[in-house]
Design a protein around this motif. Structure first.
Motif, PDB file in Angstrom:
ATOM      1  N   ARG A 178       0.687  -1.177  -0.161  1.00  0.00           N
ATOM      2  CA  ARG A 178       0.005   0.078  -0.105  1.00  0.00           C
ATOM      3  C   ARG A 178       0.923   1.128  -0.019  1.00  0.00           C
ATOM      4  O   ARG A 178       1.666   1.339   0.952  1.00  0.00           O
ATOM      5  CB  ARG A 178      -0.795   0.187   1.194  1.00  0.00           C
ATOM      6  CG  ARG A 178      -2.001   1.402   1.218  1.00  0.00           C
ATOM      7  CD  ARG A 178      -3.031   1.008   2.312  1.00  0.00           C
ATOM      8  NE  ARG A 178      -3.823  -0.019   2.046  1.00  0.00           N
ATOM      9  CZ  ARG A 178      -5.060   0.220   1.067  1.00  0.00           C
ATOM     10  NH1 ARG A 178      -5.315   0.924   0.319  1.00  0.00           N
ATOM     11  NH2 ARG A 178      -5.685  -1.199   1.302  1.00  0.00           N
ATOM     12  N   HIS A 217       1.168   5.384   0.176  1.00  0.00           N
ATOM     13  CA  HIS A 217       0.227   6.461   0.559  1.00  0.00           C
ATOM     14  C   HIS A 217       0.647   7.810   0.284  1.00  0.00           C
ATOM     15  O   HIS A 217       2.027   7.918  -0.027  1.00  0.00           O
ATOM     16  CB  HIS A 217       0.436   6.471   2.353  1.00  0.00           C
ATOM     17  CG  HIS A 217      -0.154   5.397   2.871  1.00  0.00           C
ATOM     18  ND1 HIS A 217      -1.371   5.183   3.228  1.00  0.00           N
ATOM     19  CD2 HIS A 217       0.238   4.141   3.465  1.00  0.00           C
ATOM     20  CE1 HIS A 217      -1.751   4.052   3.886  1.00  0.00           C
ATOM     21  NE2 HIS A 217      -0.487   3.340   3.795  1.00  0.00           N
ATOM     22  N   ASP A 264      -4.755  10.267   0.518  1.00  0.00           N
ATOM     23  CA  ASP A 264      -5.025   9.005  -0.357  1.00  0.00           C
ATOM     24  C   ASP A 264      -4.096   7.802  -0.548  1.00  0.00           C
ATOM     25  O   ASP A 264      -2.794   7.779   0.098  1.00  0.00           O
ATOM     26  CB  ASP A 264      -4.996   9.512  -1.933  1.00  0.00           C
ATOM     27  CG  ASP A 264      -6.094  10.659  -2.139  1.00  0.00           C
ATOM     28  OD1 ASP A 264      -7.116  10.415  -1.601  1.00  0.00           O
ATOM     29  OD2 ASP A 264      -5.757  11.404  -2.880  1.00  0.00           O
ATOM     30  N   SER A 265      -4.464   6.619  -0.846  1.00  0.00           N
ATOM     31  CA  SER A 265      -3.489   5.454  -0.745  1.00  0.00           C
ATOM     32  C   SER A 265      -3.973   4.615  -1.967  1.00  0.00           C
ATOM     33  O   SER A 265      -5.067   4.772  -2.579  1.00  0.00           O
ATOM     34  CB  SER A 265      -3.480   4.811   0.601  1.00  0.00           C
ATOM     35  OG  SER A 265      -4.690   4.225   0.691  1.00  0.00           O
ATOM     36  N   ARG A 276      -3.253   0.391  -3.200  1.00  0.00           N
ATOM     37  CA  ARG A 276      -2.828  -0.975  -3.044  1.00  0.00           C
ATOM     38  C   ARG A 276      -2.693  -1.783  -4.220  1.00  0.00           C
ATOM     39  O   ARG A 276      -3.826  -1.887  -4.833  1.00  0.00           O
ATOM     40  CB  ARG A 276      -3.611  -1.775  -1.920  1.00  0.00           C
ATOM     41  CG  ARG A 276      -3.127  -3.054  -1.534  1.00  0.00           C
ATOM     42  CD  ARG A 276      -4.024  -3.320  -0.300  1.00  0.00           C
ATOM     43  NE  ARG A 276      -3.614  -4.914   0.169  1.00  0.00           N
ATOM     44  CZ  ARG A 276      -4.052  -5.859   0.054  1.00  0.00           C
ATOM     45  NH1 ARG A 276      -4.874  -5.915  -1.168  1.00  0.00           N
ATOM     46  NH2 ARG A 276      -3.412  -7.038   0.476  1.00  0.00           N
TER      47      ARG A 276
END
Length: 214
Positions: A160, A162, A166-167, A169
């Motif tokens: 993931r 970052h 927001d992020s 994966r």
């Protein structure tokens, strides 16, 4: 962003591809891990409303990779199947057609924990407990092996990333000391979040592109 990335592993050039594959030109071998063919049918039989067509879609993805790299060998690093396919499953109909389309290709599988249920099936492929190829040990479980650089799967590595609030994966190639773990290829496979140690490298495979992370 690029869909391919050249790396040097154990003194050999390999190519990572954004559709979660590795090509080893020294042996004309295309490697993927954890295809888990038939997983959708398995889940549907257990009452889950999973859409069909995932195995055919994954075979189509393999065809695109084969057309791109023109390998002599396709090697799956374990968990070719998700379970032992039952009579009438779509994959058992799709595989011979796909196999005929790539008649000059040699398909091989390093046996994974899910593949042990498929013993005795005749699918015109070669099965290995493990496979040594150049300086590499091809295995399902990505454990270090003395004198070899291990190419493995099994873990379904994901990361993931970052950015502020927001992020994102996504599956990743996880490059460790003496071991490279490929992301799971199958469209219905999940991901296991990893925490790379200092000195390890991660290359994210997202929307067909590759993103080497710091």
């Amino acid at each position: 962003m690029s869909d391919s990335l050249a790396l040097t592993l154990a003194g050999e050039t390999v190519w990572l591809h954004g559709d979660r594959a590795l090509f080893y030109p020294g042996e004309s071998a295309l490697l993927v891990a954890d295809t888990h063919f038939g997983k959708g049918a398995f889940l549907r039989r257990r009452g889950l409303a999973v859409p069909g067509g995932e195995s055919r879609a994954d075979l189509d993805r393999l065809s695109i990779l084969i057309e791109h790299f023109q390998p002599a060998r396709l090697i799956v690093l374990g968990d070719f199947f998700h379970h032992r396919p039952s009579r009438g499953e779509p994959f058992l109909d799709a595989w011979p057609v796909w196999r005929a389309r790539h008649a000059l290709l040699t398909p091989e599988v390093v046996i994974g924990n899910h593949d042990r249920h498929a013993e005795g099936l005749d699918l015109d492929m070669i099965w290995h407990s493990h496979l040594d190829l150049g300086p590499f040990r091809l295995a399902h479980d990505p454990y270090p092996v003395s004198g070899r650089h291990v190419l493995g799967g099994h873990l379904h590595p994901a990361y993931r990333l970052h950015g502020g609030a927001d992020s994102v994966r996504a599956p990743v190639f996880w490059l460790r000391d003496g071991v490279t773990v490929l992301p799971a290829f199958g469209g219905l496979t999940g991901g296991w979040p990893i925490r790379p140690a200092r000195g390890e490298k991660v290359v994210m495979a997202l929307d067909g592109g590759l993103y080497p992370l710091p």
